[in-house]
Enzyme design. Structure first.
Site, PDB file in Angstrom:
ATOM      1  N   SER A  48       0.810  -1.222   0.000  1.00  0.00           N
ATOM      2  CA  SER A  48       0.000   0.000   0.000  1.00  0.00           C
ATOM      3  C   SER A  48       0.840   1.268   0.000  1.00  0.00           C
ATOM      4  CB  SER A  48      -0.904  -0.017   1.232  1.00  0.00           C
ATOM      5  OG  SER A  48      -0.118  -0.361   2.352  1.00  0.00           O
ATOM      6  N   THR A 165      -1.458   2.754   4.513  1.00  0.00           N
ATOM      7  CA  THR A 165      -0.568   3.920   4.500  1.00  0.00           C
ATOM      8  C   THR A 165       0.413   3.933   5.656  1.00  0.00           C
ATOM      9  OG1 THR A 165      -2.442   5.165   3.695  1.00  0.00           O
ATOM     10  CG2 THR A 165      -0.643   6.448   4.631  1.00  0.00           C
ATOM     11  N   THR A 183       1.634   6.848   0.482  1.00  0.00           N
ATOM     12  CA  THR A 183       0.708   5.749   0.198  1.00  0.00           C
ATOM     13  C   THR A 183       0.502   5.554  -1.305  1.00  0.00           C
ATOM     14  OG1 THR A 183      -1.505   4.903   0.748  1.00  0.00           O
ATOM     15  CG2 THR A 183      -1.375   7.210   0.144  1.00  0.00           C
ATOM     16  N   ARG A 193      -8.208   9.208  -8.209  1.00  0.00           N
ATOM     17  CA  ARG A 193      -8.681   9.352  -6.820  1.00  0.00           C
ATOM     18  C   ARG A 193      -7.507   9.762  -5.912  1.00  0.00           C
ATOM     19  NH1 ARG A 193      -7.117   6.842  -1.706  1.00  0.00           N
ATOM     20  NH2 ARG A 193      -8.918   6.877  -0.352  1.00  0.00           N
ATOM     21  N   THR A 216      -4.194   6.911   8.902  1.00  0.00           N
ATOM     22  CA  THR A 216      -4.172   5.786   7.983  1.00  0.00           C
ATOM     23  C   THR A 216      -5.602   5.281   7.852  1.00  0.00           C
ATOM     24  OG1 THR A 216      -3.184   3.615   7.556  1.00  0.00           O
ATOM     25  CG2 THR A 216      -3.716   4.117   9.840  1.00  0.00           C
ATOM     26  N   GLY A 217      -5.851   4.483   6.830  1.00  0.00           N
ATOM     27  CA  GLY A 217      -7.193   3.950   6.649  1.00  0.00           C
ATOM     28  C   GLY A 217      -7.914   4.644   5.524  1.00  0.00           C
TER      29      GLY A 217
HETATM   30  N1  GLY Z   1      -5.166   6.626   3.774  1.00  0.00           N
HETATM   31  C1  GLY Z   1      -4.751   6.500   2.449  1.00  0.00           C
HETATM   32  C2  GLY Z   1      -5.782   6.673   1.449  1.00  0.00           C
HETATM   33  O1  GLY Z   1      -6.952   6.581   1.732  1.00  0.00           O
HETATM   34  O2  GLY Z   1      -5.415   6.903   0.307  1.00  0.00           O
END
Ligand code: GLY
Length: 317
Positions: A48, A165, A183, A193, A216-217
């Site tokens: 990731s 991330t 990330t 995106r 993160t997330g």
């Molecule tokens: N937290 C990383 C993302 O949603 O791209």
């Protein structure tokens, strides 16, 4: 106690080592958070971040990264391809330009002009996973980013413990705080995106008088709440780093419920925070989030406290 470095997930353990090596020798927190997260960017096993990160729905690996220091200096890159260390490109923007954010082709061109070498970031493993996803039902456009996707991602988190991330916050011996975040974003995302990681206030934030935070997330949920900025402001008002992270998680969940478009009780967001005294904390929406802390000569991976039990029915909140 200073210096201290905190970062997200199991891959934070190795990243912390690189950062702490700089800090313990009197180096500054900005150098530490750049060198630290580069370890995850270079690691093909981290699916990731950087090299080996999973691609978007078009099969393109697009990276987001940002870095911020105690003087409120910022560098950020959005949706950049074929550059293995976007965090160093972000640092270059911070140091050498009057801008804060470069995106896409502009970021890529700036990288090449400044000595970065283009390279494919796809590995045998990430290509294999992409082909499997492409062949599966969940690759139909209307299925992307549904609960099925989140369930699959959650399984990955539980299986390998090193997903998502990397965010990092460090305080050096002199009490200066910096943060970084890097990330490849949500796997199989729509091309273009952008998540929270390169967005100041969402993926990371630092105020030199207070401290810093990173997340993160699922980036969409963190952006909605300006999560990292919120944490730093709450620490300014006297909350401990953990209390501030918990309050931000509560805000994330509240806003997720309000915005019915993305109502999804399976999503995960985790926050880490560190103040300029060296106190730290973390909190997440759901179980499974881990964070690594290097402090007092010890580098330890912790299970984060969290808000919502697996069985929790979100409509009851
Ligand atoms: N937290 C990383 C993302 O949603 O791209």
């Amino acid at each position: 106690m200073k210096p201290v470095v905190i970062s997200t997930w199991k891959h934070g353990v190795d990243a912390n080592k690189a950062a702490y090596d700089i800090l313990k020798n009197g180096g500054n927190s900005l150098d530490a958070v750049e060198s630290g997260v580069k370890i995850a960017e270079d690691d093909p096993e981290v699916l990731s971040v950087g090299y080996g990160g999973l691609p978007d729905a078009d099969g393109r690996v697009t990276l987001d990264a940002a870095i911020m220091d105690w003087k409120a200096r910022v560098g950020s890159v959005i949706c950049v391809e074929n550059i293995k260390n976007p965090i160093s490109l972000a640092r270059l923007i911070l140091e050498n330009t009057e801008h804060m954010v470069l995106a896409g082709d502009g970021a890529y061109d700036y990288a090449l002009k400044n000595g970065f070498k283009p390279e494919s970031l796809m590995t045998e493993n990430s290509l294999k996973r992409y082909k499997e996803w492409k062949a599966s039902d969940s690759s139909k456009p209307e299925e992307i980013h549904t609960d099925d996707f989140v369930l699959a991602k959650k399984k990955d988190i539980n299986a390998d413990g090193n997903h998502d991330t990397i965010g990092m916050v460090a305080v050096d011996k002199s009490g200066k705080v910096s943060a970084s975040c890097t990330t490849s974003g949500m796997a199989w995302k729509l091309h273009g995106r952008v998540g929270d990681s390169p967005i100041v206030g969402a993926g990371l934030y630092v105020d030199g008088e207070v401290g810093g935070a990173a997340s993160t997330g699922r980036g969409e949920e963190c952006i909605r709440a300006c999560g990292s900025f919120l944490i730093v402001e709450m620490m300014r008002m006297g909350l401990s780093p953990k209390e501030a992270c918990r309050a931000a998680v509560e805000r994330v969940v509240k806003l997720n419920l309000l915005s019915s478009k993305n109502r999804d009780h399976l999503f995960q967001v985790g926050f880490i925070a560190l103040n300029n005294k060296g106190e730290y904390g973390a909190f997440s929406v759901r179980s499974g989030f881990q964070y690594a802390v290097y402090s007092g000569g010890k580098n330890i991976l912790y299970d984060s406290e969290y808000l919502i039990d697996e069985e929790y029915i979100i409509e009851d909140l």
